[in-house]
Design an enzyme around this catalytic site. Structure first.
Site: not given
Ligand code: EPZ
Length: 409
Positions: A24-25, A94, A118, A123-124, A309, A401
């Site tokens: 995914k990433n 994100r 989230c 999450r800046p 993760d 997701r």
């Protein structure tokens, strides 16, 4: 069960052989990169997960056409000329923030809804803004969106105060078509950065050093479409390996570049598993025939150390261990959402700030639990397979997701 729920009756052992899905990433920033050049792109081994669907919604908003045939994804970016995205997808996810870099790279302008925080943290994007600003990007903070523009993108010497994966990706995307050389110090070293760099080089970018803390980008005039194979998902692989350890199973994973697993194989051995790595065949296998061993202390950290993760899945495994373990979450400020849910299943865990104490010696029993984010949800499924009796996991939309067909229908 209803769409968003999964029922599991345990205990069940995770046994067998699996070809691991695409990452995914790695896939998400590659999709963003496609806005850097007009043409028809093909991605192979692309995971069928909802975060990819959301990203394709954003690309369609930008004027692209996309078509997924199984694990092959075809994206036509000819005519993609929009640089203002108000689609809800950007706010939901994100990964949409990397569209900043690619839209700025090609159109010198971008407007995106602020990327949603989230449950794992606020999450800046200050590191993204700071780094892109050094390439000549200016920002206007609007009520619900961030507007970015640049008269000219000029290469620069940039240092990230933290090896942010997303900020590193945004710099690569914007610098690829900037004028001159960009040196990025303090870059993230995750395998997803190496994959993005490989994809961009296939598109004609000049990038050296991905996977190390210093990445050099020589800006070029233009890029072109490319065809690429998405690497396998190291986090999905790690989740299933930890699931096999928890359930006393035996699992062989295929098509996993073992170097992408970092220190995970060592951690699996410390938990008491028999681990066999076949690097030349991109294979890893685990077998668990004993009680899980405790790990006195482990902190999450950037690659190649233990990935944040996989922290939830490791916590679930350690709840079975003989004796106490300490886990420290050093990447996100709120990534212990799974603790109250594991306690409902009989785990004895106490959290304080970034530290969790897992007492161990739990006999997990079925319960009604709720996933509040992607990786915690997957860990709850591993715990439910281990537990005695029936569990119902709500919040499966989070799991979908990032995990393709986790129940293996
Ligand atoms: C990527 O998120 C991954 N997401 C995350 O995976 C992963 O956990 C994370 O990298 C760390 O490995 C994708 O690739 C789509 P960061 P990202 O920027 O890029 C802080 C999953 O489950 N930070 O490396 O957002 C940030 O708040 C997801 O697949 C700033 O303070 O991660 C966090 O505490 C979850 N300012 C830390 O740095 C910034 O400008 C790491 O963030 C950017 C980040």
């Amino acid at each position: 069960m209803g769409e968003d729920r999964l029922e599991i009756v345990g205990p069940q052992r995770i046994c067998g052989e699996l070809l691991v899905q695409g990452s995914k990433n790695a896939a998400l920033p590659m999709l963003a990169a496609m806005l850097l050049a007009e043409g028809v792109y093909i991605l192979h081994h692309c995971p069928q997960i909802t975060d990819v669907d959301h990203m394709l919604e954003l690309l369609t908003d930008a004027g692209c056409r996309a078509h997924q045939e199984g694990h092959m994804l075809i994206v036509d970016t000819r005519g993609a000329d929009r640089c203002r995205l108000e689609g809800s997808g950007a706010g939901k996810m994100r990964a949409g923030v990397t569209l900043l870099g690619s839209m700025l790279g090609r159109m010198r302008e971008a407007e995106l809804p602020y990327p949603g925080g989230c449950t794992i943290g606020k999450r800046p994007i200050d590191l993204h803004i700071q780094a892109l600003g050094q390439l000549g990007v200016r920002f206007e903070h609007r009520e619900h969106s961030l507007y970015a523009y640049a008269d000219q993108l000029r290469g620069a010497d940039i240092t990230l105060d933290f090896p942010s994966v997303g900020a590193t990706e945004n710099v690569l995307l914007a610098a690829a078509l900037a004028e001159g050389r960009t040196l990025l110090h303090g870059a993230a070293q995750e395998p997803e950065i190496v994959a993005l760099s490989g994809f961009l080089r296939k598109m004609g970018a000049h990038i050296e050093g991905a996977g190390t803390p210093v990445i050099r980008v020589e800006g070029v005039e233009r890029l072109h479409a490319a065809e690429y194979i998405v690497p396998s998902d190291r986090i999905v692989a790690g989740t299933y390996l930890l699931g096999a350890v928890m359930t006393g199973g035996e699992l062989r994973l295929l098509h996993v570049p073992t170097a992408h697993l970092g220190i995970l194989p060592r951690i699996l051995t410390e938990l008491g598993a028999e681990v066999s790595l076949k690097e030349e065949r991109n294979e890893i296998a685990v077998k668990m025939e004993r009680k899980v061993r405790a790990i006195p202390y482990l902190a999450t950290a950037p690659f190649p150390d233990f990935p944040t993760d996989l922290q939830s899945a490791l916590m679930a495994a350690l709840s079975l261990a003989s004796g106490p373990s300490f886990l420290e979450e050093k990447i996100f400020e709120a990534r212990f959402q799974i603790v109250p849910e594991l306690r409902k299943m009989g785990a004895r865990i106490y959290e304080e700030d970034s530290l969790a104490v897992i007492e161990g010696d739990a006999r997990l029993h079925g319960a009604q639990v709720c996933a509040r984010e992607l990786r915690g949800g997957a860990a709850l499924i591993m715990a439910a397979l281990t537990a005695e009796g029936r569990s119902e996991i709500r919040g499966m939309d989070f799991v979908k997701r990032g995990y393709e067909d986790i129940q293996g229908d």
